[in-house]
Design a protein around this motif. Structure first.
Motif, PDB file in Angstrom:
ATOM      1  N   LYS A  21       0.842  -1.206   0.000  1.00 62.08           N
ATOM      2  CA  LYS A  21       0.000   0.000   0.000  1.00 62.08           C
ATOM      3  C   LYS A  21       0.873   1.249   0.000  1.00 62.08           C
ATOM      4  N   LYS A  22       1.996   1.158   0.692  1.00 64.43           N
ATOM      5  CA  LYS A  22       2.907   2.293   0.766  1.00 64.43           C
ATOM      6  C   LYS A  22       3.477   2.621  -0.617  1.00 64.43           C
ATOM      7  N   THR A  23       3.905   1.598  -1.359  1.00 65.87           N
ATOM      8  CA  THR A  23       4.455   1.799  -2.703  1.00 65.87           C
ATOM      9  C   THR A  23       3.375   2.251  -3.667  1.00 65.87           C
TER      10      THR A  23
ATOM     11  N   ASN B 229       2.718   5.903  -3.149  1.00 68.17           N
ATOM     12  CA  ASN B 229       3.885   6.777  -3.263  1.00 68.17           C
ATOM     13  C   ASN B 229       4.003   7.306  -4.696  1.00 68.17           C
TER      14      ASN B 229
END
Length: 138
Positions: free
Chosen positions: A119-121, A124
């Motif tokens: 989810k972070k990638t 981003n």
């Protein structure tokens, strides 16, 4: 032990016997032995290449906005890859072939973004996958 290694060892022993000391190597600095060529024959040493990896794998072949730049595509093509620049929505309207390529790429990349990234990638904006999709107007 290969034939070349045996030959090098024999030469080393002969030089030591004559009192000339240990042999340091049969090639100059910056050169390496050519496989399959008789030692000390013409063409038995070849220069060691400076670049260890092709440009498309290094930062100089990558575009800061995503994907590869022209130098990166050229180095990939030299290795046998068949890469083309991204197709924007404007370019896709001009050609049916380009539109199909764009649709196929965006479908694959969107699926990768959902399944293969965290989810972070995925959220981003500076991740390679998001930069790549932006280049394709997605």
């Amino acid at each position: 032990m290969t034939l070349n290694e045996m030959y090098d060892r024999i030469i080393q022993l002969l030089l030591e016997k004559r009192g000339k000391g240990k042999k340091k190597g049969r090639c100059w600095a910056g050169y390496k032995p050519t496989p399959g060529v008789k030692p000390y024959a013409k063409g038995s040493c070849q220069p060691v290449s400076e670049a260890k990896t092709p440009a498309w794998q290094r930062s100089e072949g990558k575009n800061k906005e995503g994907g590869l730049n022209a130098k990166g595509r050229a180095s990939a093509k030299a290795q046998g890859h068949n890469l083309k620049p991204p197709v924007s929505a404007k370019q896709a309207k001009k050609s049916k072939k380009s539109a199909g390529r764009r649709k196929s790429f965006c479908a694959r990349m969107s699926g990768m973004k959902k399944k293969l990234t965290s989810k972070k990638t995925a959220s981003n904006p500076d991740s390679r996958i998001n930069k790549s999709l932006r280049k394709w107007d997605r």
